[in-house]
Design a protein around this motif. Structure first.
Motif, PDB file in Angstrom:
ATOM      1  N   ILE A 127     -10.769  12.340  -4.695  1.00  0.00           N
ATOM      2  CA  ILE A 127     -10.016  12.642  -3.482  1.00  0.00           C
ATOM      3  C   ILE A 127      -8.647  13.161  -3.884  1.00  0.00           C
ATOM      4  N   ASP A 128      -8.356  14.395  -3.498  1.00  0.00           N
ATOM      5  CA  ASP A 128      -7.023  14.962  -3.708  1.00  0.00           C
ATOM      6  C   ASP A 128      -6.170  14.613  -2.494  1.00  0.00           C
ATOM      7  N   CYS A 129      -4.910  14.293  -2.728  1.00  0.00           N
ATOM      8  CA  CYS A 129      -3.997  13.965  -1.640  1.00  0.00           C
ATOM      9  C   CYS A 129      -2.568  14.123  -2.146  1.00  0.00           C
ATOM     10  N   GLU A 130      -1.659  13.735  -1.313  1.00  0.00           N
ATOM     11  CA  GLU A 130      -0.262  13.602  -1.725  1.00  0.00           C
ATOM     12  C   GLU A 130       0.098  12.139  -1.515  1.00  0.00           C
ATOM     13  N   ILE A 131       0.835  11.575  -2.481  1.00  0.00           N
ATOM     14  CA  ILE A 131       1.306  10.207  -2.309  1.00  0.00           C
ATOM     15  C   ILE A 131       2.829  10.220  -2.274  1.00  0.00           C
ATOM     16  N   ASN A 132       3.374   9.248  -1.581  1.00  0.00           N
ATOM     17  CA  ASN A 132       4.837   9.135  -1.479  1.00  0.00           C
ATOM     18  C   ASN A 132       5.317   8.237  -2.611  1.00  0.00           C
ATOM     19  N   MET A 165       0.854  -1.181   0.000  1.00  0.00           N
ATOM     20  CA  MET A 165       0.000   0.000   0.000  1.00  0.00           C
ATOM     21  C   MET A 165       0.893   1.234   0.000  1.00  0.00           C
ATOM     22  N   ILE A 166       0.586   2.172  -0.868  1.00  0.00           N
ATOM     23  CA  ILE A 166       1.366   3.401  -0.968  1.00  0.00           C
ATOM     24  C   ILE A 166       0.970   4.358   0.155  1.00  0.00           C
ATOM     25  N   ALA A 226     -10.148   3.314  -0.930  1.00  0.00           N
ATOM     26  CA  ALA A 226     -10.782   2.622   0.192  1.00  0.00           C
ATOM     27  C   ALA A 226     -10.085   2.982   1.499  1.00  0.00           C
ATOM     28  N   ALA A 227      -8.758   3.034   1.466  1.00  0.00           N
ATOM     29  CA  ALA A 227      -7.995   3.398   2.669  1.00  0.00           C
ATOM     30  C   ALA A 227      -8.289   4.834   3.079  1.00  0.00           C
TER      31      ALA A 227
END
Length: 170
Positions: free
Chosen positions: A15-20, A1-2, A47-48
């Protein structure tokens, strides 16, 4: 999982976010339901994030404006109510209404006006003052509605002369 951070959900579901990202570090990302073009499992990521208590719903400008209007309406209604109650408490209003009922019942039963006034605790002219007070309350409520609908500041009507004296007696 990222890894992700700062998820914000828009009304349309994205859904806006930042991913690593493994090579780029923290980068902006938008997770859209059904997106299969990304190099990661967007369904699992969504889902997370949907289960995450840190998910913040984002309001559209229209939703934000509606929320602000509703909050302003509550403030104006509370101010209108407070101004009315400052002139005549709920107990005073009930006492005046009861006096009107006693007066009316006495008159219906054939009592002379002076006797009906005495039985009710009213004085000559009080019925006119009570009607003026009721008209003022209606004008206050109308002004409150107008201010809510237009967004203007309210211009509260003046309390009719003599009403303070009436309410002080009850």
């Amino acid at each position: 999982m990222i890894e992700y951070r700062n998820p914000k959900q828009w009304p349309d579901g994205r859904i806006d976010c930042e991913i690593n990202h493994p090579a780029l570090g923290w980068i902006p990302f938008t997770a859209v339901e059904g997106d299969e073009s990304a190099a990661l499992d967007v369904t699992e990521l969504r889902a997370a994030m949907l289960a995450d208590t840190a998910l913040v719903p984002v309001m559209t400008p229209e939703e934000l404006a509606a929320r602000e209007m509703a909050a302003r309406a509550l403030v104006l209604k509370a101010e209108c109510r407070a101004r009315i109650l400052a002139v005549s408490s709920e107990t005073t209003q009930m006492n005046i209404a009861q006096a009107g009922i006693v007066f009316t019942a006495a008159m219906i039963n054939g009592a002379p006006r002076a006797e009906a006034l005495g039985a009710s605790g009213l004085q000559e002219g009080d019925l006119d003052l009570a009607q003026g007070w009721k008209a003022w309350v209606a004008a206050m409520q109308a002004e409150c509605r107008r201010a809510i609908e237009t967004g203007d500041d309210p211009v509260w009507p003046e309390v009719p002369e003599g009403v303070a004296g009436l309410t002080a007696r009850f």
